[in-house]
Design a protein around this motif. Sequence first.
Motif, PDB file in Angstrom:
ATOM      1  N   ILE A 137       0.863  -1.633  -0.055  1.00  0.00           N
ATOM      2  CA  ILE A 137       0.060   0.097   0.056  1.00  0.00           C
ATOM      3  C   ILE A 137       0.744   1.035   0.231  1.00  0.00           C
ATOM      4  N   ILE A 138       2.007   0.916   0.526  1.00  0.00           N
ATOM      5  CA  ILE A 138       2.997   2.165   1.113  1.00  0.00           C
ATOM      6  C   ILE A 138       3.681   2.427  -0.147  1.00  0.00           C
ATOM      7  N   TRP A 139       3.815   1.588  -0.895  1.00  0.00           N
ATOM      8  CA  TRP A 139       4.623   1.728  -2.284  1.00  0.00           C
ATOM      9  C   TRP A 139       3.525   2.344  -3.250  1.00  0.00           C
ATOM     10  N   ILE A 140       1.941   1.729  -3.450  1.00  0.00           N
ATOM     11  CA  ILE A 140       0.962   2.530  -4.522  1.00  0.00           C
ATOM     12  C   ILE A 140       0.887   4.204  -4.267  1.00  0.00           C
ATOM     13  N   ILE A 141       1.121   4.114  -3.089  1.00  0.00           N
ATOM     14  CA  ILE A 141       1.198   5.821  -2.199  1.00  0.00           C
ATOM     15  C   ILE A 141       1.874   6.334  -2.942  1.00  0.00           C
ATOM     16  N   VAL A 142       3.457   6.103  -2.693  1.00  0.00           N
ATOM     17  CA  VAL A 142       4.097   7.217  -2.869  1.00  0.00           C
ATOM     18  C   VAL A 142       4.199   6.993  -4.250  1.00  0.00           C
ATOM     19  N   GLY A 143       3.792   6.224  -5.157  1.00  0.00           N
ATOM     20  CA  GLY A 143       4.314   6.178  -6.843  1.00  0.00           C
ATOM     21  C   GLY A 143       3.277   6.861  -6.725  1.00  0.00           C
ATOM     22  N   VAL A 144       2.033   6.424  -6.813  1.00  0.00           N
ATOM     23  CA  VAL A 144       1.163   8.189  -7.302  1.00  0.00           C
ATOM     24  C   VAL A 144       1.080   9.582  -7.044  1.00  0.00           C
ATOM     25  N   ILE A 145       1.502   9.761  -5.674  1.00  0.00           N
ATOM     26  CA  ILE A 145       1.797  11.135  -4.833  1.00  0.00           C
ATOM     27  C   ILE A 145       3.344  11.928  -6.295  1.00  0.00           C
ATOM     28  N   SER A 146       4.139  10.771  -6.963  1.00  0.00           N
ATOM     29  CA  SER A 146       5.565  10.856  -7.002  1.00  0.00           C
ATOM     30  C   SER A 146       5.450  11.212  -8.639  1.00  0.00           C
ATOM     31  N   CYS A 147       4.147  10.743  -9.213  1.00  0.00           N
ATOM     32  CA  CYS A 147       4.384  10.482 -10.662  1.00  0.00           C
ATOM     33  C   CYS A 147       4.122  12.182 -11.568  1.00  0.00           C
ATOM     34  N   PRO A 148       3.606  13.103 -10.437  1.00  0.00           N
ATOM     35  CA  PRO A 148       3.910  14.065 -11.111  1.00  0.00           C
ATOM     36  C   PRO A 148       4.959  14.187 -11.511  1.00  0.00           C
ATOM     37  N   VAL A 149       5.805  13.971 -10.792  1.00  0.00           N
ATOM     38  CA  VAL A 149       7.491  15.033 -10.982  1.00  0.00           C
ATOM     39  C   VAL A 149       7.827  14.856 -12.404  1.00  0.00           C
ATOM     40  N   LEU A 150       7.635  12.954 -13.113  1.00  0.00           N
ATOM     41  CA  LEU A 150       7.388  13.084 -14.120  1.00  0.00           C
ATOM     42  C   LEU A 150       7.397  14.084 -15.744  1.00  0.00           C
ATOM     43  N   LYS A 151       6.039  14.406 -15.199  1.00  0.00           N
ATOM     44  CA  LYS A 151       5.575  15.639 -16.123  1.00  0.00           C
ATOM     45  C   LYS A 151       6.174  16.493 -16.248  1.00  0.00           C
ATOM     46  N   PHE A 152       6.493  17.986 -14.658  1.00  0.00           N
ATOM     47  CA  PHE A 152       7.172  18.704 -14.437  1.00  0.00           C
ATOM     48  C   PHE A 152       8.595  18.678 -15.010  1.00  0.00           C
ATOM     49  N   ALA A 153       9.109  17.264 -14.335  1.00  0.00           N
ATOM     50  CA  ALA A 153      10.756  17.769 -14.268  1.00  0.00           C
ATOM     51  C   ALA A 153      11.148  17.897 -15.781  1.00  0.00           C
ATOM     52  N   SER A 154      12.735  18.530 -16.201  1.00  0.00           N
ATOM     53  CA  SER A 154      12.471  18.700 -17.898  1.00  0.00           C
ATOM     54  C   SER A 154      14.020  18.912 -17.517  1.00  0.00           C
ATOM     55  N   VAL A 155      14.465  18.924 -18.687  1.00  0.00           N
ATOM     56  CA  VAL A 155      16.181  19.523 -19.088  1.00  0.00           C
ATOM     57  C   VAL A 155      15.292  20.900 -20.149  1.00  0.00           C
ATOM     58  N   PHE A 156      16.550  22.093 -20.343  1.00  0.00           N
ATOM     59  CA  PHE A 156      16.821  23.074 -20.867  1.00  0.00           C
ATOM     60  C   PHE A 156      17.665  23.959 -21.136  1.00  0.00           C
ATOM     61  N   LYS A 157      17.781  24.538 -21.965  1.00  0.00           N
ATOM     62  CA  LYS A 157      19.475  24.850 -22.232  1.00  0.00           C
ATOM     63  C   LYS A 157      19.290  26.031 -21.363  1.00  0.00           C
ATOM     64  N   ASN A 158      20.260  26.662 -20.821  1.00  0.00           N
ATOM     65  CA  ASN A 158      20.161  27.949 -19.863  1.00  0.00           C
ATOM     66  C   ASN A 158      21.313  28.554 -20.532  1.00  0.00           C
ATOM     67  N   SER A 159      20.539  29.796 -21.342  1.00  0.00           N
ATOM     68  CA  SER A 159      21.458  30.635 -21.520  1.00  0.00           C
ATOM     69  C   SER A 159      22.270  31.524 -20.123  1.00  0.00           C
TER      70      SER A 159
END
Length: 308
Positions: A137-159
């Motif tokens: 249950i803990i692994w499921i909860i942690v996985g679910v609440i962590s999933c938005p990170v996959l959308k928010f995190a990104s790479v970009f060129k820092n000028s």
Amino acid sequence: MGQNIRDCEKTQIAVLPPIFGIEFIVALVGNLFALWLLFTREKRNWHTGVVLSCNLAISDLLYVLTLPLLTVYYSLEKHWVFGEAACKIERFLFTCNLYGSIFFIMAISVNRCVALTCPFFTRSRVEPVHAKLVSVIIWIIVGVISCPVLKFASVFKNSNNRNNTACVSIHNIHENAHFIYKIFLAVFGCLIPFLVTFTSYFVVIRVAWKNVSITALEKRKIAILVTSVVVLYALSFVPYHVFQIYHFYLKGQNQSICWVYNIYQVFKGMASLSMCIHPVLYTALFDSIRVACCGKSPEDNNSIEMRK
């Protein structure tokens, strides 16, 4: 007053590489050693405490393997050379480990509290299968609440940083949603488990010190456990969330304050430090690990292990 974020990053670049490098070595060795002892010395006694602690160690190891990537990243002055997928996975694993650690520590504390306050119920009703179910249950909860990170995190060129490729938790287009998400994590992933954990340990300390049947050895083990958890929260989890939210609030106001940013980065490193402290928790829980590290105490022959 706003400050140049590039100037603020100097402390981050100087401090985090050695912190992550040392943590990688200590956490890897400590948790592998703990797992080895759990599977060899405790293999015939997989009670609930062993199950939960094993999951805690696995959570640490999943993230510790990403620390070399971060060490290289900050050593190259925040130049990410591993691609966007690796960036997202690293941030996801960090989030999973952080909140997995918090929830498993909460489960261990509640488990110990129930074992002390209701020993007959624990021995007759609580089985390892229940701890395995809680772990799932803990692994499921942690996985679910962590999933938005996959959308928010990104790479970009820092000028502003010699065109380095940065790996960031959030890019500007998602700032409002990301700030709300961080508040949710702070409340659901840190504050609530914090209250449950410390309530449980308050009860544990009160019951243990009044119980004359609990030996001095067992009380010392409880003291080590409680002290370790207090150190974890005091030096990592709570200040990390406080300064993280404050930093992102200022960022949403188009402000940068170096001391806030620098303290946030230091406590980010301290949050990872929890992986090094977790093996200390194992020494408080299991005689096999304590004996392997410290030798056998004469009290061991007369003490009765408090099973969870």
